[in-house]
Design an enzyme around this catalytic site. Structure first.
Site, PDB file in Angstrom:
ATOM      1  N   ASP A  80       0.811  -1.221   0.000  1.00  0.00           N
ATOM      2  CA  ASP A  80       0.000   0.000   0.000  1.00  0.00           C
ATOM      3  C   ASP A  80       0.842   1.268   0.000  1.00  0.00           C
ATOM      4  O   ASP A  80       2.013   1.272   0.374  1.00  0.00           O
ATOM      5  CB  ASP A  80      -0.952  -0.002   1.193  1.00  0.00           C
ATOM      6  N   GLU A 137      -0.301  -1.770   5.387  1.00  0.00           N
ATOM      7  CA  GLU A 137       0.730  -1.620   6.417  1.00  0.00           C
ATOM      8  C   GLU A 137       0.664  -0.233   7.034  1.00  0.00           C
ATOM      9  O   GLU A 137       0.955  -0.059   8.214  1.00  0.00           O
ATOM     10  CB  GLU A 137       2.119  -1.860   5.817  1.00  0.00           C
TER      11      GLU A 137
END
Length: 387
Positions: A80, A137
């Protein structure tokens, strides 16, 4: 041994993958296009098993070695991006306003894909390599979601390893340490409830701004006077909001901030002291204080034996002098901590060179790092899954 010849050969192609991901960033769990790109590449490489939707949008690939062993190790990359506008000016800069890969997760994903390609081509190991591509994350606890979705049990993972790029650390170097390497990044929110009034008549009001200022000052005593000075803790107030104009004492003031700790006992201490300080000072001044303390991921703790395995693989790639095995811990947080709670493993830093720092709008992953990361993953897998 130096970096793998195959890793050097793959650099240009892996750079193209990385730049594609960089130009098309996605946030948290909404990484459907990134996950589809990863799954397609794994299928192209001939990975034996590909599973999507682990931890909502995570992708897992299983590569079987040449032997009959059922041992399995996990190698993890995050996918991400961050909610940030990019100013790097690169041709492959983010094409999506308000999103960019400012932490190098595009590079992490690309390096693990490059390693998966090589491992699927050579299969020079006995057992199974499980490549893990994690969403969310950056504040979404994607690692925990994957663990709770049965990642470790479903793929019988015995050890798990992670890697992150580190700006300011020279390219061609690695750094690691046993024990806590990344902090627990908690958040707190304090609302001071006073009594509003005219700024010309403060004696008729209970000023939440003055009380909030006392709280800010006293919170600094947690690190300097409450915590053991040999055990690090950071308490930072990063937001203070109150009032609407110059001649009104407001009813409320709100504060927010972060606590970073490398020890669970210190973490508990900081939370308790924040509550006591805020409520005590508010009460002493005739006000009230509501405190909300949110625990994020735990301390990222490297296991001793697995740290040695990781360091040995890095040393094989770049030499002993280029691997720092006693690096200072970082007070930044990392949700890979949840995977390290579930299985023994280790988290290592790979040098990124003299570039803008992480979470900086001018950041761009340094493609010169790619062969080192690919080589590390391959070497680690081959070492841990020997006959």
């Amino acid at each position: 041994m130096p970096i793998l010849n195959r890793a050097a050969e793959l650099q240009a192609e892996v750079s193209e993958w990385r730049r594609h991901l960089h130009a098309n960033p996605e946030l948290l769990y909404d990484v459907e296009n990134t996950a589809a790109f990863v799954a397609a590449k794994l299928a192209e490489f001939g990975v034996d098993e590909i599973v999507t939707g682990i931890g909502r949008t995570g992708v897992v690939g299983v590569i079987k070695g040449r032997g009959t062993s059922t041992r399995a190790i996990g190698l993890r990359a995050d996918m991400d991006a961050l909610p940030l506008d990019e100013i790097s000016g690169k041709p492959w800069a983010s094409q999506v306003a308000g999103r960019m890969h400012a932490c190098g997760h595009d590079g992490h994903t690309a390096m693990l894909l490059g390693a998966a390609r090589h491992l699927a081509e050579t299969r020079n190991f006995n057992g199974r390599v499980v490549v893990i591509f994690q969403p969310a994350e950056e504040g979404g606890a994607g690692a925990l979601a994957m663990v709770q979705d049965g990642l470790m049990e479903r793929f019988a993972i015995e050890e798990v390893y992670g890697m992150h790029n580190m700006p300011g650390q020279p390219v061609g170097t690695f750094s690691i340490r046993k024990g806590g390497i990344m902090a627990a990044p908690d958040k707190f929110f304090i609302t001071v409830k006073g009594r509003g009034g005219h700024a010309a008549e403060p004696h008729k009001a209970i000023d939440p701004i003055a009380i909030g200022a006392q709280i800010v000052t006293n919170l600094q005593l947690i690190a300097s006077r409450n915590a053991n000075p040999l055990r690090s803790v950071v308490v930072s107030v990063t937001r203070f909001n109150a009032g609407t104009t110059h001649n009104i004492i407001p009813e409320e003031a709100s504060l927010a901030g972060t606590v970073r700790s490398l020890d669970e006992a210190v973490r508990d201490l900081a939370e308790a002291r924040i509550r006591d300080i805020a409520r005590g000072i508010a009460s002493a001044n005739g006000a009230e204080a509501d405190v909300v303390y949110e625990r994020a991921c735990p301390v990222t703790v490297n296991h001793a034996a697995e740290t040695e395995h990781a360091a040995r693989a890095a040393i094989d790639i770049v030499g002993r002098d280029q691997v720092d095995t006693e690096v200072d811990p970082s007070m930044a947080g990392e949700d890979f901590a949840f995977m390290l709670q579930a299985r023994p493993g280790a988290y290592i830093m790979v040098g990124h060179g003299n570039t803008p720092g992480l979470h900086n709008p001018a950041y761009d992953f340094n493609d010169d790092v790619l062969p080192y990361g690919i080589s590390y993953w391959v070497r680690l897998a081959e070492q841990r899954l020997t006959d």
